[in-house]
Enzyme design. Structure first.
Site, PDB file in Angstrom:
ATOM      1  CG  ASP A  95      -5.541  -0.300  24.983  1.00  0.00           C
ATOM      2  OD1 ASP A  95      -6.650   0.063  25.412  1.00  0.00           O
ATOM      3  OD2 ASP A  95      -4.473  -0.065  25.579  1.00  0.00           O
TER       4      ASP A  95
ATOM      5  CD  GLU B 238       4.166   2.375  30.360  1.00  0.00           C
ATOM      6  OE1 GLU B 238       3.009   2.265  29.942  1.00  0.00           O
ATOM      7  OE2 GLU B 238       4.449   2.920  31.456  1.00  0.00           O
TER       8      GLU B 238
ATOM      9  CD  GLU C  90       0.233   5.934  34.332  1.00  0.00           C
ATOM     10  OE1 GLU C  90       0.480   6.257  33.155  1.00  0.00           O
ATOM     11  OE2 GLU C  90      -0.223   4.814  34.646  1.00  0.00           O
TER      12      GLU C  90
ATOM     13  CE  LYS D 230      -9.938   3.292  30.429  1.00  0.00           C
ATOM     14  NZ  LYS D 230      -9.112   2.081  30.599  1.00  0.00           N
ATOM     15  CG  ASP D 231      -3.171   7.662  32.411  1.00  0.00           C
ATOM     16  OD1 ASP D 231      -4.199   8.005  33.049  1.00  0.00           O
ATOM     17  OD2 ASP D 231      -2.075   8.231  32.563  1.00  0.00           O
TER      18      ASP D 231
END
Length: 265
Positions: free
Chosen positions: A223, A36, A200, A197-198
């Site tokens: 996704d 990233e 961190e 949603k992640d």
């Protein structure tokens, strides 16, 4: 006579108000994964800083450079020293964010990265979101008040002009330490009214809040969490293409911020 705490709070409020009225000059970009980070590093021609100001021996990586009127630092937690994989999750993110704020004293934090999205909320692969709020979905403490602490809801820095100018989607971000989604996580994510949603964002928000640095969250969807494909498979399949889309949006965000005060965002 006012208590000392009141004087301290007044001084802090005055400092915040002053910061909002002067142009942003230093930006800290916090990213979880090397894949990233590198497109952003290359776009802004940032260089790795060997003497990062971080404690000796930590794997955290810092890049630095100048772009237009902005000083840009980018940090990511580096590779796990035993397993060699990206140090994802809330603990590495909170540690590197804390250390970077202490060392660099930025005017603004941008937590940029990838995320899962929910088709029920309108998310599609490649969409880039600006988070309005962040919260946890895996800190379940069923005791009054502690339950709210566990959720840890924090508002992102308000940036209505940025959102309008760049036509970014806006949604709530939910954070947890697992790539998949257990039934308990799903219930919490629904309660959080999250679109993305992640692993961190809420940790970065917590550190930013206690150290009084405004933070925004730019997340690109790799996704579809409530889709048909296995999350890990879809994430890996789309990671490279979506990080390119992320870099393009982060560039536009930086261009918009340049020369502006926080109150103009």
């Amino acid at each position: 006579m006012a208590p000392h705490g009141d004087k301290s709070n007044a001084a802090e409020d005055a400092m915040v108000a002053g910061a909002e009225k002067r142009p942003v000059s230093s930006v800290l970009i916090v990213i979880a994964m090397q894949t990233e980070a590198l497109p952003v590093v290359q776009k802004f021609n940032l260089t790795e800083v060997p003497d990062s100001g971080f404690p000796k021996g930590v794997p955290w990586v810092r890049y630095h450079g100048f772009y237009k009127d902005l000083e840009i630092s980018l940090v990511w937690p580096g590779k796990d020293q035993c397993l060699g994989v990206d140090s994802v999750g809330t603990v590495p993110a909170s540690l590197v964010t804390y250390a970077a704020i202490q060392a660099l004293q930025p005017d603004l934090i941008i937590n940029a990265g990838t995320a899962g999205g929910f088709k029920e909320k309108g998310a599609c692969i490649g969409d880039v979101y600006l988070a309005s709020d962040v919260a946890y979905h895996d800190r379940r403490i069923p005791i009054p008040v502690f339950d709210l602490y566990g959720v840890g809801l924090k508002p992102a820095c308000s940036t209505p002009s940025l959102q309008k100018e760049l036509d970014l989607k806006v949604g709530k971000l939910s954070t947890g330490n697992s790539l998949d989604m257990s039934p308990q996580d799903e219930a919490s994510i629904i309660a959080n009214d999250a679109t993305i949603k992640d692993m961190e964002g809420a940790a970065v928000a917590y550190v930013a809040e206690i150290l009084k640095v405004p933070a925004i969250f730019v997340k690109a969807v790799t996704d579809i969490v409530d889709g048909e494909k296995p999350t890990a498979e879809e994430f890996m399949q789309n990671l490279v293409a979506v990080t390119a889309a992320l870099e393009q949006k982060v560039t536009k965000v930086i261009d918009f911020i340049n020369g502006k005060c926080l109150s103009d965002l």
